[in-house]
Write an enzyme that holds these catalytic residues in place. Structure first.
Site, PDB file in Angstrom:
ATOM      1  N   LYS A  79     130.839  69.522  96.992  1.00  0.00           N
ATOM      2  CA  LYS A  79     131.084  70.401  98.138  1.00  0.00           C
ATOM      3  C   LYS A  79     132.603  70.666  98.281  1.00  0.00           C
ATOM      4  O   LYS A  79     133.407  70.028  97.599  1.00  0.00           O
ATOM      5  CB  LYS A  79     130.515  69.733  99.394  1.00  0.00           C
ATOM      6  CG  LYS A  79     128.989  69.521  99.330  1.00  0.00           C
ATOM      7  CD  LYS A  79     128.489  68.866 100.614  1.00  0.00           C
ATOM      8  CE  LYS A  79     126.976  68.725 100.619  1.00  0.00           C
ATOM      9  NZ  LYS A  79     126.496  68.191 101.914  1.00  0.00           N
TER      10      LYS A  79
ATOM     11  N   PHE B 124     123.211  71.941 113.742  1.00  0.00           N
ATOM     12  CA  PHE B 124     124.423  71.863 112.912  1.00  0.00           C
ATOM     13  C   PHE B 124     124.465  72.930 111.818  1.00  0.00           C
ATOM     14  O   PHE B 124     125.424  72.993 111.054  1.00  0.00           O
ATOM     15  CB  PHE B 124     124.578  70.467 112.294  1.00  0.00           C
ATOM     16  CG  PHE B 124     123.432  70.039 111.398  1.00  0.00           C
ATOM     17  CD1 PHE B 124     123.347  70.468 110.085  1.00  0.00           C
ATOM     18  CD2 PHE B 124     122.436  69.194 111.886  1.00  0.00           C
ATOM     19  CE1 PHE B 124     122.296  70.077 109.264  1.00  0.00           C
ATOM     20  CE2 PHE B 124     121.371  68.803 111.069  1.00  0.00           C
ATOM     21  CZ  PHE B 124     121.310  69.248 109.752  1.00  0.00           C
TER      22      PHE B 124
ATOM     23  N   ARG C 222     120.032  60.899  93.639  1.00  0.00           N
ATOM     24  CA  ARG C 222     120.091  60.643  95.086  1.00  0.00           C
ATOM     25  C   ARG C 222     120.631  59.236  95.355  1.00  0.00           C
ATOM     26  O   ARG C 222     121.393  59.019  96.295  1.00  0.00           O
ATOM     27  CB  ARG C 222     118.696  60.776  95.710  1.00  0.00           C
ATOM     28  CG  ARG C 222     118.179  62.190  95.776  1.00  0.00           C
ATOM     29  CD  ARG C 222     118.873  63.037  96.798  1.00  0.00           C
ATOM     30  NE  ARG C 222     118.542  62.696  98.166  1.00  0.00           N
ATOM     31  CZ  ARG C 222     118.838  63.453  99.226  1.00  0.00           C
ATOM     32  NH1 ARG C 222     119.463  64.607  99.066  1.00  0.00           N
ATOM     33  NH2 ARG C 222     118.517  63.067 100.438  1.00  0.00           N
TER      34      ARG C 222
ATOM     35  N   THR D  95     122.447  60.469 103.425  1.00  0.00           N
ATOM     36  CA  THR D  95     123.058  61.677 104.003  1.00  0.00           C
ATOM     37  C   THR D  95     124.263  61.310 104.870  1.00  0.00           C
ATOM     38  O   THR D  95     125.317  61.943 104.799  1.00  0.00           O
ATOM     39  CB  THR D  95     122.007  62.442 104.849  1.00  0.00           C
ATOM     40  OG1 THR D  95     120.892  62.740 104.008  1.00  0.00           O
ATOM     41  CG2 THR D  95     122.573  63.730 105.403  1.00  0.00           C
TER      42      THR D  95
ATOM     43  N   ARG E 216     128.886  58.846  98.199  1.00  0.00           N
ATOM     44  CA  ARG E 216     129.220  59.020  99.627  1.00  0.00           C
ATOM     45  C   ARG E 216     129.769  57.726 100.222  1.00  0.00           C
ATOM     46  O   ARG E 216     130.668  57.758 101.067  1.00  0.00           O
ATOM     47  CB  ARG E 216     127.989  59.506 100.386  1.00  0.00           C
ATOM     48  CG  ARG E 216     127.652  60.976 100.071  1.00  0.00           C
ATOM     49  CD  ARG E 216     126.276  61.355 100.557  1.00  0.00           C
ATOM     50  NE  ARG E 216     126.001  62.785 100.421  1.00  0.00           N
ATOM     51  CZ  ARG E 216     124.804  63.308 100.608  1.00  0.00           C
ATOM     52  NH1 ARG E 216     123.766  62.541 100.920  1.00  0.00           N
ATOM     53  NH2 ARG E 216     124.611  64.613 100.476  1.00  0.00           N
TER      54      ARG E 216
ATOM     55  N   ASN F 124     130.383  65.105 103.574  1.00  0.00           N
ATOM     56  CA  ASN F 124     129.815  64.060 102.717  1.00  0.00           C
ATOM     57  C   ASN F 124     129.875  64.364 101.218  1.00  0.00           C
ATOM     58  O   ASN F 124     129.083  63.855 100.432  1.00  0.00           O
ATOM     59  CB  ASN F 124     128.411  63.655 103.193  1.00  0.00           C
ATOM     60  CG  ASN F 124     127.408  64.791 103.105  1.00  0.00           C
ATOM     61  OD1 ASN F 124     127.749  65.880 102.660  1.00  0.00           O
ATOM     62  ND2 ASN F 124     126.171  64.542 103.508  1.00  0.00           N
TER      63      ASN F 124
ATOM     64  N   HIS G 276     126.217  67.262  97.108  1.00  0.00           N
ATOM     65  CA  HIS G 276     124.795  67.523  97.328  1.00  0.00           C
ATOM     66  C   HIS G 276     123.988  67.067  96.111  1.00  0.00           C
ATOM     67  O   HIS G 276     124.468  67.152  94.987  1.00  0.00           O
ATOM     68  CB  HIS G 276     124.572  69.031  97.529  1.00  0.00           C
ATOM     69  CG  HIS G 276     123.137  69.443  97.439  1.00  0.00           C
ATOM     70  ND1 HIS G 276     122.275  69.354  98.512  1.00  0.00           N
ATOM     71  CD2 HIS G 276     122.401  69.911  96.391  1.00  0.00           C
ATOM     72  CE1 HIS G 276     121.072  69.766  98.132  1.00  0.00           C
ATOM     73  NE2 HIS G 276     121.111  70.102  96.853  1.00  0.00           N
TER      74      HIS G 276
ATOM     75  N   GLU H  76     116.509  75.006  93.394  1.00  0.00           N
ATOM     76  CA  GLU H  76     117.970  75.086  93.532  1.00  0.00           C
ATOM     77  C   GLU H  76     118.622  75.509  92.215  1.00  0.00           C
ATOM     78  O   GLU H  76     119.574  76.307  92.217  1.00  0.00           O
ATOM     79  CB  GLU H  76     118.516  73.745  94.031  1.00  0.00           C
ATOM     80  CG  GLU H  76     118.097  73.475  95.466  1.00  0.00           C
ATOM     81  CD  GLU H  76     118.375  72.060  95.955  1.00  0.00           C
ATOM     82  OE1 GLU H  76     118.081  71.782  97.133  1.00  0.00           O
ATOM     83  OE2 GLU H  76     118.866  71.217  95.169  1.00  0.00           O
TER      84      GLU H  76
HETATM   85  P1  ADP Z   1     121.136  65.710 102.125  1.00  0.00           P
HETATM   86  O1  ADP Z   1     122.386  66.514 101.808  1.00  0.00           O
HETATM   87  O2  ADP Z   1     121.410  64.221 102.054  1.00  0.00           O
HETATM   88  O3  ADP Z   1     119.934  66.130 101.298  1.00  0.00           O
HETATM   89  P2  ADP Z   1     120.051  67.194 104.414  1.00  0.00           P
HETATM   90  O4  ADP Z   1     119.369  68.102 103.450  1.00  0.00           O
HETATM   91  O5  ADP Z   1     119.262  66.607 105.530  1.00  0.00           O
HETATM   92  O6  ADP Z   1     120.758  65.964 103.652  1.00  0.00           O
HETATM   93  O7  ADP Z   1     121.286  67.952 105.075  1.00  0.00           O
HETATM   94  C1  ADP Z   1     122.092  68.810 104.314  1.00  0.00           C
HETATM   95  C2  ADP Z   1     123.525  68.633 104.715  1.00  0.00           C
HETATM   96  O8  ADP Z   1     123.680  69.024 106.078  1.00  0.00           O
HETATM   97  C3  ADP Z   1     124.032  67.190 104.682  1.00  0.00           C
HETATM   98  O9  ADP Z   1     124.424  66.778 103.384  1.00  0.00           O
HETATM   99  C4  ADP Z   1     125.198  67.268 105.631  1.00  0.00           C
HETATM  100  O10 ADP Z   1     126.331  67.881 104.999  1.00  0.00           O
HETATM  101  C5  ADP Z   1     124.671  68.214 106.693  1.00  0.00           C
HETATM  102  N1  ADP Z   1     124.047  67.483 107.804  1.00  0.00           N
HETATM  103  C6  ADP Z   1     122.842  66.866 107.816  1.00  0.00           C
HETATM  104  N2  ADP Z   1     122.585  66.283 108.996  1.00  0.00           N
HETATM  105  C7  ADP Z   1     123.668  66.563 109.774  1.00  0.00           C
HETATM  106  C8  ADP Z   1     124.030  66.264 111.120  1.00  0.00           C
HETATM  107  N3  ADP Z   1     123.225  65.542 111.914  1.00  0.00           N
HETATM  108  N4  ADP Z   1     125.236  66.697 111.554  1.00  0.00           N
HETATM  109  C9  ADP Z   1     126.064  67.426 110.779  1.00  0.00           C
HETATM  110  N5  ADP Z   1     125.776  67.766 109.495  1.00  0.00           N
HETATM  111  C10 ADP Z   1     124.605  67.338 109.005  1.00  0.00           C
END
Ligand code: ADP
Length: 151
Positions: free
Chosen positions: A11, A59, A87, A93, A104, A114, A117, A128
């Site tokens: 990212k 968000f 993962r 996350t 992370r 974070n 992805h 994707e």
């Molecule tokens: P992941 O990236 O671990 O697969 P998600 O698909 O749930 O997680 O979320 C995508 C991205 O959205 C996260 O990596 C993070 O950057 C952001 N995100 C997720 N939950 C939150 C939250 N509660 N507040 C702010 N950003 C969030």
């Protein structure tokens, strides 16, 4: 066979903080094979499609703004169990819930910064990869280390 593929994307914060090399290195060192990689500034439309499942979340606008804030490094990695292992290599996350040793857990603190992805299932990996790469951008090559990584 070991042909499973996942979509990993560094990212904008990972790029800005100079972590591209270290993240690529972790997947290389593990024994996974790089199939494709770009350095690109994604459009808002592409990011909204990529995160379409999260559209209803509060968000979502800040997530899109964060992901639009600079170039990213989308990649396709291939190998045995690479979706699940990718993962695990990423961590949770929320970086604060991520163990040291994970990307992370080693490099980040806030959920909205974070670093990287990774696809959460084989099905979303396929979606994707098709969203970010054209078929002719996916290389076909055999790593010379294959026999040293797989029994
Ligand atoms: P992941 O990236 O671990 O697969 P998600 O698909 O749930 O997680 O979320 C995508 C991205 O959205 C996260 O990596 C993070 O950057 C952001 N995100 C997720 N939950 C939150 C939250 N509660 N507040 C702010 N950003 C969030």
């Amino acid at each position: 066979m070991s042909a499973e593929r996942t979509f990993i994307m560094i990212k904008p914060d990972g790029v800005q903080r100079g972590l591209v090399g270290q993240i690529v290195q972790r997947f290389e060192q593990r024994g996974y094979k790089l199939v494709s990689m770009k350095f690109t500034q994604p459009t808002k439309e592409l990011l909204e499609e990529h995160y379409a499942d999260l559209k209803q979340k509060g968000f979502f606008p800040s997530l899109i703004a964060y992901m639009l804030s600079g170039p990213v490094v989308p990649m396709v990695w291939e190998g045995k169990d690479v979706v699940k292992q990718g993962r695990q290599m990423l961590g949770q996350t929320n970086p604060l819930a991520s163990l040291p040793g994970s990307i992370r857990g080693d490099f980040s603190i806030d959920i909205g910064r974070n670093i990287c992805h990774g696809s959460d299932s084989v099905e979303s990996a396929q979606k994707e990869i098709a969203l970010w790469f054209k078929e002719n951008e996916l290389t076909q090559w055999k790593s010379s280390t294959h026999e040293w990584v797989y029994e």
